[in-house]
Every structure is written in C-alpha cells, then in structure tokens.
Motif scaffolding. Sequence first.
Motif, PDB file in Angstrom:
ATOM      1  N   TYR A 113       0.818  -1.143  -0.015  1.00  0.00           N
ATOM      2  CA  TYR A 113       0.037  -0.017   0.253  1.00  0.00           C
ATOM      3  C   TYR A 113       0.920   1.288   0.165  1.00  0.00           C
ATOM      4  O   TYR A 113       0.567   1.860  -0.804  1.00  0.00           O
ATOM      5  N   LEU A 114       1.832   1.295   0.977  1.00  0.00           N
ATOM      6  CA  LEU A 114       2.571   2.376   1.059  1.00  0.00           C
ATOM      7  C   LEU A 114       3.396   2.608  -0.375  1.00  0.00           C
ATOM      8  O   LEU A 114       3.662   3.810  -0.758  1.00  0.00           O
ATOM      9  N   LEU A 147       5.650   6.817   3.799  1.00  0.00           N
ATOM     10  CA  LEU A 147       5.070   7.020   5.358  1.00  0.00           C
ATOM     11  C   LEU A 147       5.461   8.261   5.792  1.00  0.00           C
ATOM     12  O   LEU A 147       4.734   9.162   6.229  1.00  0.00           O
ATOM     13  N   LEU A 148       6.695   8.610   5.724  1.00  0.00           N
ATOM     14  CA  LEU A 148       7.405   9.989   6.226  1.00  0.00           C
ATOM     15  C   LEU A 148       6.697  10.933   5.581  1.00  0.00           C
ATOM     16  O   LEU A 148       6.319  12.418   5.965  1.00  0.00           O
ATOM     17  N   LYS A 149       6.546  11.001   4.101  1.00  0.00           N
ATOM     18  CA  LYS A 149       5.855  11.971   3.316  1.00  0.00           C
ATOM     19  C   LYS A 149       4.698  12.075   3.742  1.00  0.00           C
ATOM     20  O   LYS A 149       3.863  13.460   3.714  1.00  0.00           O
ATOM     21  N   THR A 150       3.860  10.973   3.938  1.00  0.00           N
ATOM     22  CA  THR A 150       2.517  11.233   4.141  1.00  0.00           C
ATOM     23  C   THR A 150       2.284  11.941   5.571  1.00  0.00           C
ATOM     24  O   THR A 150       1.166  12.771   5.744  1.00  0.00           O
ATOM     25  N   MET A 151       3.138  11.490   6.418  1.00  0.00           N
ATOM     26  CA  MET A 151       2.958  12.039   7.737  1.00  0.00           C
ATOM     27  C   MET A 151       3.206  13.641   7.840  1.00  0.00           C
ATOM     28  O   MET A 151       2.509  14.656   8.243  1.00  0.00           O
ATOM     29  N   VAL A 152       4.314  14.123   6.998  1.00  0.00           N
ATOM     30  CA  VAL A 152       4.683  15.592   7.116  1.00  0.00           C
ATOM     31  C   VAL A 152       3.424  16.302   6.101  1.00  0.00           C
ATOM     32  O   VAL A 152       3.261  17.441   6.738  1.00  0.00           O
ATOM     33  N   ALA A 153       3.045  15.757   5.191  1.00  0.00           N
ATOM     34  CA  ALA A 153       1.988  16.304   4.386  1.00  0.00           C
ATOM     35  C   ALA A 153       0.630  16.472   5.352  1.00  0.00           C
ATOM     36  O   ALA A 153      -0.057  17.414   5.136  1.00  0.00           O
TER      37      ALA A 153
END
Length: 96
Positions: free
Chosen positions: A10-11, A44-50
């Motif tokens: 998924y990621l 996941l990191l990009k999703t969290m920052v966004a």
Amino acid sequence: MIVEQRIRDYLHSLEPDQGDLLEEISRKAIRDEVPIIKKETGALLKTMVAAKRPRAILEVGTAVGYSALLMAGVMPAECTLSLIHISEPTRLDVIS
C-alpha cells in the motif's frame, strides 16, 4: 521497519515514482553502502509531513539527504527544515 507485505504494498502504491533525483541518490547510496530509509518508510514519512503540516522539522543524521529531500517536497512553504550531520568525529555541521 514495516514488515507486513500488504502495508508495504500500500505504501509503495502511494509513491509510484520518486523522480530522477531521488532515484539517483537512492541507487548511489545503495551502491556506496550508505544507509537510507526504505521506499515504504519514505512514503509514510511524506504522508505524515503532508498531513501534520509542521512549522519546523529537525533531522539528525542526514547521511546523503534522501529523507530530507522527501520531506522538503511535501512540507509547507513556511516550514523550516534543519539538518544536523556529523561528518567527522570532531566536526558538527548544522544546516538550516
């Protein structure tokens, strides 16, 4: 580390193409045995920052700057990204 395959799949689907620069940095880091985050962790990191839209990010231990570039691509314009990288045992570089 994300070990469940369906979560990893998924990621990966969130980030089908990283762009030429990040792909090149990733290939070079792997070739030179420099540790960088895995693609699913980067997604996941990009999703969290966004999602969180932080005002400031501090990264300690930048290696080749891979994760910093990932975050910079999605962080708000007013966000400050500060990096701390120790390049030698006696030298500390702070980039802001």
